[in-house]
Design an enzyme around this catalytic site. Structure first.
Site, PDB file in Angstrom:
ATOM      1  CG  ASN A  69      32.083  42.810  36.400  1.00 61.21           C
ATOM      2  OD1 ASN A  69      31.237  43.594  35.979  1.00 61.21           O
ATOM      3  ND2 ASN A  69      31.778  41.768  37.156  1.00 61.21           N
TER       4      ASN A  69
ATOM      5  N   PRO B  46      30.724  48.811  43.839  1.00 66.13           N
ATOM      6  CG  PRO B  46      30.726  51.137  43.582  1.00 66.13           C
ATOM      7  CD  PRO B  46      31.548  50.006  44.119  1.00 66.13           C
ATOM      8  CG  ASP B  47      25.058  48.303  40.526  1.00 66.72           C
ATOM      9  OD1 ASP B  47      25.115  49.502  40.863  1.00 66.72           O
ATOM     10  OD2 ASP B  47      24.031  47.611  40.648  1.00 66.72           O
ATOM     11  CG  PHE B  48      28.966  50.742  35.994  1.00 69.25           C
ATOM     12  CD1 PHE B  48      29.925  51.735  35.896  1.00 69.25           C
ATOM     13  CD2 PHE B  48      29.381  49.423  35.921  1.00 69.25           C
ATOM     14  CE1 PHE B  48      31.273  51.426  35.726  1.00 69.25           C
ATOM     15  CE2 PHE B  48      30.713  49.092  35.752  1.00 69.25           C
ATOM     16  CZ  PHE B  48      31.662  50.101  35.650  1.00 69.25           C
ATOM     17  NE  ARG B  49      23.895  51.499  32.404  1.00 69.57           N
ATOM     18  CZ  ARG B  49      25.059  50.976  32.045  1.00 69.57           C
ATOM     19  NH1 ARG B  49      25.582  49.986  32.747  1.00 69.57           N
ATOM     20  NH2 ARG B  49      25.702  51.427  30.990  1.00 69.57           N
TER      21      ARG B  49
ATOM     22  CG  HIS C 272      33.606  46.082  29.047  1.00 71.59           C
ATOM     23  ND1 HIS C 272      32.455  46.118  29.804  1.00 71.59           N
ATOM     24  CD2 HIS C 272      33.185  45.967  27.752  1.00 71.59           C
ATOM     25  CE1 HIS C 272      31.397  46.046  29.008  1.00 71.59           C
ATOM     26  NE2 HIS C 272      31.813  45.949  27.763  1.00 71.59           N
TER      27      HIS C 272
ATOM     28  CG  ASP D 275      35.706  42.990  39.285  1.00 68.94           C
ATOM     29  OD1 ASP D 275      36.095  41.910  38.788  1.00 68.94           O
ATOM     30  OD2 ASP D 275      34.506  43.232  39.529  1.00 68.94           O
TER      31      ASP D 275
END
Length: 352
Positions: free
Chosen positions: A176, A101-104, A195, A178
């Site tokens: 990301n 899932p994305d964050f927002r 990140h 991931d």
């Protein structure tokens, strides 16, 4: 009778002269017409050459029926072979089709689905001070999302790897954690994980490195936070938490890369997190910017398409295509004739 015969001969002679003159005039007219057509053709060729130069010397990709003009424009640009220093910028949207899932996004985003961890606020799961007091929420989340266990690279990740294979990729910047770009085949040399990543780990107190594989084993199998062998502080993967700075490699390369970029492709991001969100503003004004996203973001949203970069004559180009990243990339690769390569590359990196 003799006079009549003479007159007939004179008439015939005059007729032949007139016919000869007419033929000469026709020949002259035809020659003049051919010259005019030739000049017009030369002028048309000159105009086409000038237009092609203005649009970045593109060669036109074969059109697909009902293909959006935005995608056709990008295909024309990439098929020109003029872009060898492409910078790609991606966000959580490129990994949604991998099941991450994305964050927002309201309702489905990560921050809206952390209630089970009893966090004081959603972002606390990536907060350094909170981790020092209570590492369990991050440990549980990390054990579920650890790269290489459940999630395979998407079509978009494979597209970035394909750009590198074709010698067109200068660098890809991802927000990301991931690691799907690397799993898709993008080399670490062409990769900036803004990140951080899960490959290595270190102590949150003394910063001493900790074995990455051992960190993975403890978090994924034992469901607990590793502790430093030196100071007994909590260890975490080398992903960037709130309160930490971005990797040195980001700061070392970003300004150089944006100066050299001849094309910027932005995909699946809200452009809300600094300093990465500033990259689209750092590229030269003559560097075209392409946005594959579900919505306009950044200066694309604040009038950039209509004012700041509107002039094709000055090669100040923004292209926005609305929709799912994978669908946009697949359509683009269809236009370019890259779809078979894309699918083969993606299939070779799928888990299980």
């Amino acid at each position: 009778a003799q006079l009549d015969g003479t007159e007939e001969k004179e008439k015939d002679h005059d007729s032949h002269d007139n016919n000869d003159n007419t033929a000469k005039e026709d020949t002259t007219s035809t020659s003049s017409s051919t010259t005019t057509v030739s000049k017009e053709k030369d002028e048309d060729d000159t105009n086409i050459d000038a237009l092609t130069a203005t649009l970045g010397k593109v060669s036109i990709a074969p059109p697909i029926k009902n293909a959006p003009q935005s995608i056709q424009t990008v295909a024309n640009m990439l098929s020109s072979n003029n872009y060898t220093k492409i910078v790609v910028l991606t966000g959580a949207g490129v990994s949604c089709n991998a099941g991450i899932p994305d964050f927002r996004t309201p309702g489905t985003g990560l921050y809206d689905n952390l209630q089970k961890y009893n966090l004081p606020f959603p972002e606390a799961v990536f907060d350094l001070q909170f981790y020092a007091r209570n590492p369990d929420p991050f440990v549980q989340l990390a054990s579920e999302l650890w790269p290489g266990l459940k999630h395979s690279p998407t079509i978009t990740h494979s597209f970035i790897a394909l750009l590198e294979q074709k010698g067109m990729l200068l660098r890809t910047y991802t927000q990301n954690i991931d690691m799907l770009d690397v799993l898709a085949g993008v080399s670490e040399e062409r990769m900036i994980e803004c990140h951080g990543h899960f490959r290595t780990a270190s102590c949150t107190v003394c910063s001493k490195p900790f074995d990455g594989e051992e960190c993975k084993r403890i978090i994924v199998e034992e469901k607990r936070a590793p502790t430093c062998l030196s100071c007994k502080g909590y260890v975490k993967p080398d992903i960037v938490f709130f309160g930490e700075g971005l990797p040195d490699r980001f700061h070392r390369l970003v300004r150089k890369d944006v100066r050299e970029a001849d094309l910027l492709i932005i995909m699946g991001t809200s452009l809300m997190v600094s300093p990465v969100c500033q990259i689209p503003e750092m590229v030269p004004r003559n560097c075209p910017r392409i946005l594959f996203n579900r919505e306009l973001v950044g200066t694309f949203c604040r009038g950039g398409m209509k004012s700041r970069r509107k002039s094709y004559a000055n090669e100040e180009r923004d292209v926005f295509h609305e929709g799912d990243c994978d669908e946009s990339v697949r359509l683009l690769c269809s236009l370019l004739g890259w779809e078979k390569e894309l699918d083969e590359l993606n299939s070779s990196t799928r888990l299980g």
